[in-house]
Every structure is written in C-alpha cells, then in structure tokens.
Design a protein around this motif. Structure first.
Motif, PDB file in Angstrom:
ATOM      1  N   ALA A   5       0.696  -1.200  -0.067  1.00 57.74           N
ATOM      2  CA  ALA A   5      -0.041   0.108  -0.043  1.00 57.74           C
ATOM      3  C   ALA A   5       0.797   1.285   0.016  1.00 57.74           C
ATOM      4  O   ALA A   5       0.427   2.525  -0.284  1.00 57.74           O
ATOM      5  N   GLU A   6       2.056   1.374   0.359  1.00 60.02           N
ATOM      6  CA  GLU A   6       3.101   2.234   0.261  1.00 60.02           C
ATOM      7  C   GLU A   6       3.240   2.869  -1.248  1.00 60.02           C
ATOM      8  O   GLU A   6       3.216   2.142  -2.174  1.00 60.02           O
ATOM      9  N   ASP A   7       3.501   4.214  -1.088  1.00 51.63           N
ATOM     10  CA  ASP A   7       3.526   4.803  -2.443  1.00 51.63           C
ATOM     11  C   ASP A   7       4.793   4.574  -3.149  1.00 51.63           C
ATOM     12  O   ASP A   7       5.833   4.234  -2.558  1.00 51.63           O
ATOM     13  N   VAL A  27       0.961  -4.234   3.475  1.00 54.49           N
ATOM     14  CA  VAL A  27       2.205  -3.771   3.116  1.00 54.49           C
ATOM     15  C   VAL A  27       3.301  -4.981   2.848  1.00 54.49           C
ATOM     16  O   VAL A  27       2.973  -5.960   3.231  1.00 54.49           O
ATOM     17  N   CYS A  28       4.239  -4.649   2.058  1.00 49.69           N
ATOM     18  CA  CYS A  28       5.559  -5.451   1.936  1.00 49.69           C
ATOM     19  C   CYS A  28       6.313  -5.770   3.099  1.00 49.69           C
ATOM     20  O   CYS A  28       6.156  -5.218   4.133  1.00 49.69           O
ATOM     21  N   VAL A  29       7.028  -7.147   3.227  1.00 42.29           N
ATOM     22  CA  VAL A  29       7.847  -7.264   4.341  1.00 42.29           C
ATOM     23  C   VAL A  29       8.844  -6.063   4.651  1.00 42.29           C
ATOM     24  O   VAL A  29       8.906  -5.665   5.976  1.00 42.29           O
ATOM     25  N   ALA A  30       9.476  -5.549   3.816  1.00 41.84           N
ATOM     26  CA  ALA A  30      10.222  -4.241   4.047  1.00 41.84           C
ATOM     27  C   ALA A  30       9.595  -3.112   4.660  1.00 41.84           C
ATOM     28  O   ALA A  30      10.105  -2.527   5.774  1.00 41.84           O
ATOM     29  N   HIS A  31       8.341  -2.689   4.116  1.00 51.40           N
ATOM     30  CA  HIS A  31       7.630  -1.607   4.904  1.00 51.40           C
ATOM     31  C   HIS A  31       7.233  -2.172   6.103  1.00 51.40           C
ATOM     32  O   HIS A  31       7.009  -1.125   6.978  1.00 51.40           O
ATOM     33  N   ALA A  32       6.754  -3.376   6.289  1.00 50.19           N
ATOM     34  CA  ALA A  32       6.181  -3.619   7.665  1.00 50.19           C
ATOM     35  C   ALA A  32       7.340  -3.464   8.588  1.00 50.19           C
ATOM     36  O   ALA A  32       7.082  -3.109   9.617  1.00 50.19           O
TER      37      ALA A  32
HETATM   38 ZN   LIG Z   1       6.353  -1.599   0.300  1.00 49.51          ZN
END
Ligand SMILES: [Zn+2]
Length: 54
Positions: A5-7, A27-32
């Motif tokens: 969901a991050e830009d 969100v993906c793992v990195a953003h989480a």
């Molecule tokens: Zn992400």
C-alpha cells in the motif's frame, strides 16, 4: 496477492498493519519492518508462513 500500500512500492503485500492513527494497510515485508517500529502498530502476517518474516 495484493500490492504493498505504500507509494511507489510494487512489492507484494505480505503483512497487514493495524495502525492506530490511520486505516489498516497491507504492505510488503520491508515496509512492515519499518512501520512496525512505531508505537502502537501491530503487524499481522497475511499467510500461514508469515511468521518467518520476523
Ligand atoms: Zn512496500
């Protein structure tokens, strides 16, 4: 599999974040990993194997 969901991030979403000051987002793992450092954010893996991301 939904996208993060991050830009400007097209990675597959792997974690649902429960964010006290905003709507829940997937969100993906990195953003989480980045977002879960903040107070009150709870991460919920989207699949049964999600525990491995920690
Ligand atoms: Zn992400």
């Amino acid at each position: 599999m939904p996208e993060c969901a991050e830009d400007d991030c097209e990675a597959p979403a792997a974690v649902r974040l429960h964010v006290p000051w905003a709507e829940n987002r997937e969100v993906c793992v990195a953003h989480a990993r980045a977002l879960v450092q903040r107070d009150g954010v709870v991460a919920e893996p989207l699949d049964a194997d999600g525990d491995s991301w920690l």
